[in-house]
Write a protein that holds these residues in place. Structure first.
Motif, PDB file in Angstrom:
ATOM      1  N   ALA A   1       0.831  -1.216   0.000  1.00  0.00           N
ATOM      2  CA  ALA A   1       0.000   0.000   0.000  1.00  0.00           C
ATOM      3  C   ALA A   1       0.859   1.258   0.000  1.00  0.00           C
ATOM      4  CB  ALA A   1      -0.915   0.011   1.209  1.00  0.00           C
ATOM      5  N   GLN A   2       0.422   2.245  -0.750  1.00  0.00           N
ATOM      6  CA  GLN A   2       1.063   3.567  -0.725  1.00  0.00           C
ATOM      7  C   GLN A   2       0.481   4.435   0.380  1.00  0.00           C
ATOM      8  OE1 GLN A   2      -0.019   4.512  -4.750  1.00  0.00           O
ATOM      9  NE2 GLN A   2       2.117   4.426  -5.404  1.00  0.00           N
ATOM     10  N   GLY A   3      -0.760   4.143   0.749  1.00  0.00           N
ATOM     11  CA  GLY A   3      -1.415   4.893   1.812  1.00  0.00           C
ATOM     12  C   GLY A   3      -2.353   3.990   2.587  1.00  0.00           C
ATOM     13  N   THR A   4      -2.385   4.195   3.904  1.00  0.00           N
ATOM     14  CA  THR A   4      -3.225   3.405   4.795  1.00  0.00           C
ATOM     15  C   THR A   4      -3.870   4.329   5.810  1.00  0.00           C
ATOM     16  OG1 THR A   4      -1.836   1.437   4.589  1.00  0.00           O
ATOM     17  CG2 THR A   4      -3.220   1.561   6.551  1.00  0.00           C
ATOM     18  N   SER A   5      -5.086   4.017   6.171  1.00  0.00           N
ATOM     19  CA  SER A   5      -5.772   4.765   7.224  1.00  0.00           C
ATOM     20  C   SER A   5      -6.645   3.816   8.023  1.00  0.00           C
ATOM     21  CB  SER A   5      -6.645   5.869   6.626  1.00  0.00           C
ATOM     22  OG  SER A   5      -7.391   6.508   7.651  1.00  0.00           O
ATOM     23  N   GLU A   6      -6.620   3.987   9.332  1.00  0.00           N
ATOM     24  CA  GLU A   6      -7.532   3.259  10.207  1.00  0.00           C
ATOM     25  C   GLU A   6      -8.418   4.283  10.885  1.00  0.00           C
ATOM     26  OE1 GLU A   6      -6.474  -0.129  12.911  1.00  0.00           O
ATOM     27  OE2 GLU A   6      -7.092   1.325  14.425  1.00  0.00           O
ATOM     28  N   ARG A   7      -9.709   4.065  10.800  1.00  0.00           N
ATOM     29  CA  ARG A   7     -10.683   4.955  11.436  1.00  0.00           C
ATOM     30  C   ARG A   7     -11.532   4.117  12.384  1.00  0.00           C
ATOM     31  NH1 ARG A   7      -9.972  10.439  10.094  1.00  0.00           N
ATOM     32  NH2 ARG A   7     -12.055  10.601  10.920  1.00  0.00           N
ATOM     33  N   ARG A   8     -11.880   4.727  13.512  1.00  0.00           N
ATOM     34  CA  ARG A   8     -12.658   4.029  14.530  1.00  0.00           C
ATOM     35  C   ARG A   8     -13.762   4.942  15.034  1.00  0.00           C
ATOM     36  NH1 ARG A   8     -12.543   4.192  19.784  1.00  0.00           N
ATOM     37  NH2 ARG A   8     -13.232   2.428  20.995  1.00  0.00           N
ATOM     38  N   SER A   9     -14.921   4.380  15.274  1.00  0.00           N
ATOM     39  CA  SER A   9     -16.029   5.118  15.866  1.00  0.00           C
ATOM     40  C   SER A   9     -15.994   4.916  17.369  1.00  0.00           C
ATOM     41  CB  SER A   9     -17.372   4.631  15.321  1.00  0.00           C
ATOM     42  OG  SER A   9     -18.424   5.195  16.072  1.00  0.00           O
ATOM     43  N   PRO A  10     -15.789   5.980  18.138  1.00  0.00           N
ATOM     44  CA  PRO A  10     -15.754   5.826  19.592  1.00  0.00           C
ATOM     45  C   PRO A  10     -17.112   5.465  20.193  1.00  0.00           C
ATOM     46  CG  PRO A  10     -15.581   8.149  18.997  1.00  0.00           C
ATOM     47  CD  PRO A  10     -15.544   7.355  17.716  1.00  0.00           C
ATOM     48  N   ILE A  11     -18.173   5.743  19.465  1.00  0.00           N
ATOM     49  CA  ILE A  11     -19.519   5.467  19.988  1.00  0.00           C
ATOM     50  C   ILE A  11     -19.801   3.972  20.027  1.00  0.00           C
ATOM     51  CG2 ILE A  11     -21.987   5.763  19.557  1.00  0.00           C
ATOM     52  CD1 ILE A  11     -21.292   8.550  18.446  1.00  0.00           C
ATOM     53  N   CYS A  12     -19.504   3.279  18.921  1.00  0.00           N
ATOM     54  CA  CYS A  12     -19.863   1.860  18.858  1.00  0.00           C
ATOM     55  C   CYS A  12     -18.653   0.934  18.757  1.00  0.00           C
ATOM     56  CB  CYS A  12     -20.799   1.615  17.680  1.00  0.00           C
ATOM     57  SG  CYS A  12     -20.028   1.886  16.075  1.00  0.00           S
ATOM     58  N   GLY A  13     -17.464   1.487  18.563  1.00  0.00           N
ATOM     59  CA  GLY A  13     -16.272   0.661  18.456  1.00  0.00           C
ATOM     60  C   GLY A  13     -16.004   0.112  17.063  1.00  0.00           C
ATOM     61  N   SER A  14     -16.826   0.478  16.095  1.00  0.00           N
ATOM     62  CA  SER A  14     -16.571   0.032  14.718  1.00  0.00           C
ATOM     63  C   SER A  14     -15.205   0.538  14.273  1.00  0.00           C
ATOM     64  CB  SER A  14     -17.646   0.578  13.776  1.00  0.00           C
ATOM     65  OG  SER A  14     -18.878  -0.049  14.008  1.00  0.00           O
ATOM     66  N   ARG A  15     -14.513  -0.285  13.475  1.00  0.00           N
ATOM     67  CA  ARG A  15     -13.176   0.081  13.009  1.00  0.00           C
ATOM     68  C   ARG A  15     -12.992  -0.401  11.584  1.00  0.00           C
ATOM     69  NH1 ARG A  15      -8.343  -3.373  14.439  1.00  0.00           N
ATOM     70  NH2 ARG A  15     -10.055  -4.566  14.129  1.00  0.00           N
ATOM     71  N   ILE A  16     -12.425   0.474  10.764  1.00  0.00           N
ATOM     72  CA  ILE A  16     -12.146   0.130   9.374  1.00  0.00           C
ATOM     73  C   ILE A  16     -10.738   0.583   9.043  1.00  0.00           C
ATOM     74  CG2 ILE A  16     -12.781   0.552   6.964  1.00  0.00           C
ATOM     75  CD1 ILE A  16     -15.671   0.851   7.879  1.00  0.00           C
ATOM     76  N   THR A  17      -9.973  -0.305   8.432  1.00  0.00           N
ATOM     77  CA  THR A  17      -8.642   0.020   7.935  1.00  0.00           C
ATOM     78  C   THR A  17      -8.678  -0.114   6.418  1.00  0.00           C
ATOM     79  OG1 THR A  17      -7.658  -0.885   9.947  1.00  0.00           O
ATOM     80  CG2 THR A  17      -6.183  -0.530   8.062  1.00  0.00           C
ATOM     81  N   VAL A  18      -8.191   0.917   5.722  1.00  0.00           N
ATOM     82  CA  VAL A  18      -8.186   0.919   4.255  1.00  0.00           C
ATOM     83  C   VAL A  18      -6.771   1.148   3.756  1.00  0.00           C
ATOM     84  CG1 VAL A  18      -9.024   2.096   2.183  1.00  0.00           C
ATOM     85  CG2 VAL A  18     -10.564   1.757   4.110  1.00  0.00           C
ATOM     86  N   ASP A  19      -6.364   0.349   2.783  1.00  0.00           N
ATOM     87  CA  ASP A  19      -5.082   0.485   2.089  1.00  0.00           C
ATOM     88  C   ASP A  19      -5.373   0.822   0.635  1.00  0.00           C
ATOM     89  OD1 ASP A  19      -3.585  -0.593   4.338  1.00  0.00           O
ATOM     90  OD2 ASP A  19      -4.225  -2.592   3.695  1.00  0.00           O
ATOM     91  N   VAL A  20      -4.548   1.710   0.057  1.00  0.00           N
ATOM     92  CA  VAL A  20      -4.723   2.048  -1.358  1.00  0.00           C
ATOM     93  C   VAL A  20      -3.381   2.110  -2.075  1.00  0.00           C
ATOM     94  CG1 VAL A  20      -6.857   3.359  -0.991  1.00  0.00           C
ATOM     95  CG2 VAL A  20      -4.660   4.560  -1.017  1.00  0.00           C
TER      96      VAL A  20
END
Length: 145
Positions: A26-45
């Protein structure tokens, strides 16, 4: 479209998320998390020379709404530019917040109409679009360096 928050289309999308493998180059990666419900998504591009997504990977640990959003993002992100990603993220955010009646031109986002009345769900719906945009921004800054 049903006005039920967790309708059959949301549940179908949640079980059919594309690009569900992390990218090793991956050239770029981001992990985002919702503090309300704990959902988490990591994306690589990986971006092309002209700044469009040519490869995408994602790891999704989210509620059904977050999974459905990741499914819609993943189905249509390849080939998109950073400006298109920012536009989709911003249109979705405005739509969920009630600042716009139009979810933008990203296919399928109107399905989140019933969630507009449930602000606690907005963060998990936005995660995939925030993560892919941030990953593409990071990849763009690597390319520019």
């Amino acid at each position: 479209m049903s006005e039920t928050l967790y309708n059959s289309e949301i549940l179908r999308l949640a079980t059919s998320i594309p690009h569900q493998q992390r990218l090793t180059g991956a050239q770029g990666t981001s992990e985002r998390r919702s503090p309300i419900c704990g959902s988490r998504i990591t994306v690589d591009v990986v971006l092309s020379a002209d700044g469009r997504i040519v490869d995408l990977g994602q790891e999704v640990r989210a509620c059904a709404l977050g999974q459905a959003s990741a499914s819609l993002m993943g189905a249509h992100a390849v080939g998109r530019s950073l400006d298109e990603l920012r536009g989709a993220r911003d249109a979705l955010t405005a739509y969920l917040a009630g600042q716009s009646e139009d979810p933008g031109n990203w296919p399928g986002l109107q399905i989140f109409g019933p969630a507009r009345a449930h602000s606690a769900r907005h963060a998990s719906i936005r995660l995939a679009f925030e993560a892919v945009t941030e990953a593409a921004e990071r990849a763009s800054s690597v390319e520019a360096a």
